[in-house]
Design an enzyme around this catalytic site. Structure first.
Site, mmCIF file in Angstrom:
data_model
loop_
_atom_site.group_PDB
_atom_site.id
_atom_site.type_symbol
_atom_site.label_atom_id
_atom_site.label_comp_id
_atom_site.label_asym_id
_atom_site.label_seq_id
_atom_site.Cartn_x
_atom_site.Cartn_y
_atom_site.Cartn_z
ATOM 1 N N PRO A 10 0.789 -1.226 0.000
ATOM 2 C CA PRO A 10 0.000 0.000 0.000
ATOM 3 C C PRO A 10 0.824 1.280 0.000
ATOM 4 C CG PRO A 10 -0.047 -1.047 2.158
ATOM 5 C CD PRO A 10 0.581 -2.036 1.212
ATOM 6 N N ASN A 11 0.319 2.230 -0.747
ATOM 7 C CA ASN A 11 0.856 3.599 -0.839
ATOM 8 C C ASN A 11 2.160 3.705 -1.631
ATOM 9 O OD1 ASN A 11 -1.269 4.748 0.783
ATOM 10 N ND2 ASN A 11 -0.290 3.792 2.551
ATOM 11 N N ARG A 18 5.133 11.085 -2.329
ATOM 12 C CA ARG A 18 4.793 10.788 -0.947
ATOM 13 C C ARG A 18 5.992 11.027 -0.033
ATOM 14 N NH1 ARG A 18 4.619 4.634 1.367
ATOM 15 N NH2 ARG A 18 3.785 5.161 3.393
ATOM 16 N N TYR A 23 11.042 8.994 1.772
ATOM 17 C CA TYR A 23 11.103 7.940 0.751
ATOM 18 C C TYR A 23 11.838 8.328 -0.530
ATOM 19 C CZ TYR A 23 7.672 5.786 3.824
ATOM 20 O OH TYR A 23 7.043 5.232 4.908
ATOM 21 N N ASN A 74 8.079 -5.547 -0.575
ATOM 22 C CA ASN A 74 7.921 -4.348 0.248
ATOM 23 C C ASN A 74 6.441 -4.274 0.584
ATOM 24 O OD1 ASN A 74 7.718 -1.910 1.521
ATOM 25 N ND2 ASN A 74 8.937 -0.763 0.024
ATOM 26 N N ALA A 77 2.931 -0.655 4.981
ATOM 27 C CA ALA A 77 2.423 -0.675 6.362
ATOM 28 C C ALA A 77 1.877 -2.045 6.767
ATOM 29 C CB ALA A 77 1.350 0.393 6.532
ATOM 30 N N HIS A 80 3.667 -4.271 9.325
ATOM 31 C CA HIS A 80 3.549 -4.106 10.773
ATOM 32 C C HIS A 80 2.217 -4.591 11.320
ATOM 33 C CE1 HIS A 80 6.893 -1.604 9.687
ATOM 34 N NE2 HIS A 80 6.123 -0.769 9.026
ATOM 35 N N ASP A 87 1.429 -15.517 7.069
ATOM 36 C CA ASP A 87 0.958 -16.896 6.855
ATOM 37 C C ASP A 87 1.033 -17.277 5.378
ATOM 38 O OD1 ASP A 87 0.485 -17.178 9.535
ATOM 39 O OD2 ASP A 87 -1.697 -17.051 9.393
ATOM 40 N N GLU A 98 12.507 -9.408 2.516
ATOM 41 C CA GLU A 98 11.735 -8.252 2.984
ATOM 42 C C GLU A 98 12.519 -6.984 2.662
ATOM 43 O OE1 GLU A 98 10.973 -8.299 7.203
ATOM 44 O OE2 GLU A 98 10.162 -6.246 7.173
ATOM 45 N N HIS A 100 12.483 -2.561 2.553
ATOM 46 C CA HIS A 100 11.901 -1.243 2.846
ATOM 47 C C HIS A 100 12.863 -0.177 2.356
ATOM 48 C CE1 HIS A 100 8.952 -3.205 5.359
ATOM 49 N NE2 HIS A 100 9.946 -3.895 5.886
ATOM 50 N N LEU A 101 12.302 0.893 1.815
ATOM 51 C CA LEU A 101 13.148 2.020 1.404
ATOM 52 C C LEU A 101 13.792 2.667 2.632
ATOM 53 C CD1 LEU A 101 10.234 2.801 -0.726
ATOM 54 C CD2 LEU A 101 12.409 3.235 -1.823
ATOM 55 N N ARG A 107 12.833 4.517 12.859
ATOM 56 C CA ARG A 107 11.632 5.338 12.783
ATOM 57 C C ARG A 107 10.728 5.093 14.009
ATOM 58 N NH1 ARG A 107 9.020 4.944 7.060
ATOM 59 N NH2 ARG A 107 7.919 6.758 7.919
ATOM 60 N N ARG A 111 6.814 0.876 13.839
ATOM 61 C CA ARG A 111 7.406 0.288 12.623
ATOM 62 C C ARG A 111 8.509 -0.722 12.948
ATOM 63 N NH1 ARG A 111 5.312 3.616 8.476
ATOM 64 N NH2 ARG A 111 4.933 5.703 9.269
HETATM 65 C C1 DQA Z 1 8.032 1.152 3.991
HETATM 66 C C2 DQA Z 1 8.098 1.344 5.511
HETATM 67 C C3 DQA Z 1 6.731 1.139 6.149
HETATM 68 O O1 DQA Z 1 6.817 1.351 7.556
HETATM 69 C C4 DQA Z 1 5.730 2.129 5.582
HETATM 70 O O2 DQA Z 1 4.450 1.889 6.113
HETATM 71 C C5 DQA Z 1 5.709 2.116 4.097
HETATM 72 C C6 DQA Z 1 6.970 2.041 3.365
HETATM 73 C C7 DQA Z 1 9.371 1.489 3.314
HETATM 74 O O3 DQA Z 1 9.564 1.097 2.171
HETATM 75 O O4 DQA Z 1 10.208 2.186 3.914
HETATM 76 O O5 DQA Z 1 4.655 2.263 3.468
HETATM 77 O O6 DQA Z 1 7.731 -0.207 3.715
#
Ligand code: DQA
Length: 147
Positions: A10-11, A18, A23, A74, A77, A80, A87, A98, A100-101, A107, A111
């Site tokens: 998401p996002n 954003r 990011y 990635n 959110a 978390h 699962d 896994e 994350h940027l 943070r 998170r």
């Molecule tokens: C993220 C870190 C997450 O905590 C956050 O909710 C994101 C982006 C990252 O790529 O840093 O949406 O996954």
């Protein structure tokens, strides 16, 4: 040919606009191009996807079983919050990196907990968009070593 699914939650479709202080200014389309360039250099194929929908992400992980060799995830959110994603990863028995940027451990406290880390092959975070080609390299190296 080795095939890697790069899955974004998401996002992440809003990357570039954003919170650029957190990011960066690289868009998801730019990241896809970086992944394709890396995949070409390593002679692997990449399937690059994004969804804001937890159920759609679950379906993509399920569909990955038998069709790809590994997943770079990635989960945004959902990292978390989602026991369901955890699962799904356990169920498909594919190696998952896994990603994350941002450095999630530097943070907010909420998170710091990841439901993904415990079932992941490894974790790359804090290197911005550069983490994506790093993850593709790490997955290719892992798959090659695993034979
Ligand atoms: C993220 C870190 C997450 O905590 C956050 O909710 C994101 C982006 C990252 O790529 O840093 O949406 O996954």
């Amino acid at each position: 040919m080795t095939s890697i699914l790069v899955l974004n939650g998401p996002n992440l479709n809003l990357l570039g606009q954003r919170q650029p202080d957190v990011y960066g200014t690289t868009t998801l389309a730019d990241i896809e191009a970086m992944c394709r360039e890396k995949a070409d250099a390593l002679n692997v194929t990449v399937d690059f996807r994004q969804s804001n929908d937890e159920g759609a992400l679950l379906d993509m992980i399920h569909a990955a079983r038998g069709s790809v060799d590994g997943i770079v995830l990635n989960a945004g959110a959902y990292t978390h919050t989602s026991i369901a994603l955890r699962d799904a990863i356990s169920s498909v028995e594919l190696p998952v990196i896994e990603l994350h940027l941002s450095n999630i451990h530097a943070r907010e406290a909420f998170r710091h907990r990841s439901y993904i880390s415990g079932v992941a092959l490894g974790l790359i975070c804090g290197f911005g968009a550069a983490g994506y080609p790093m993850a593709i390299q790490a997955m290719r190296d892992h798959l090659e070593a695993a034979g």
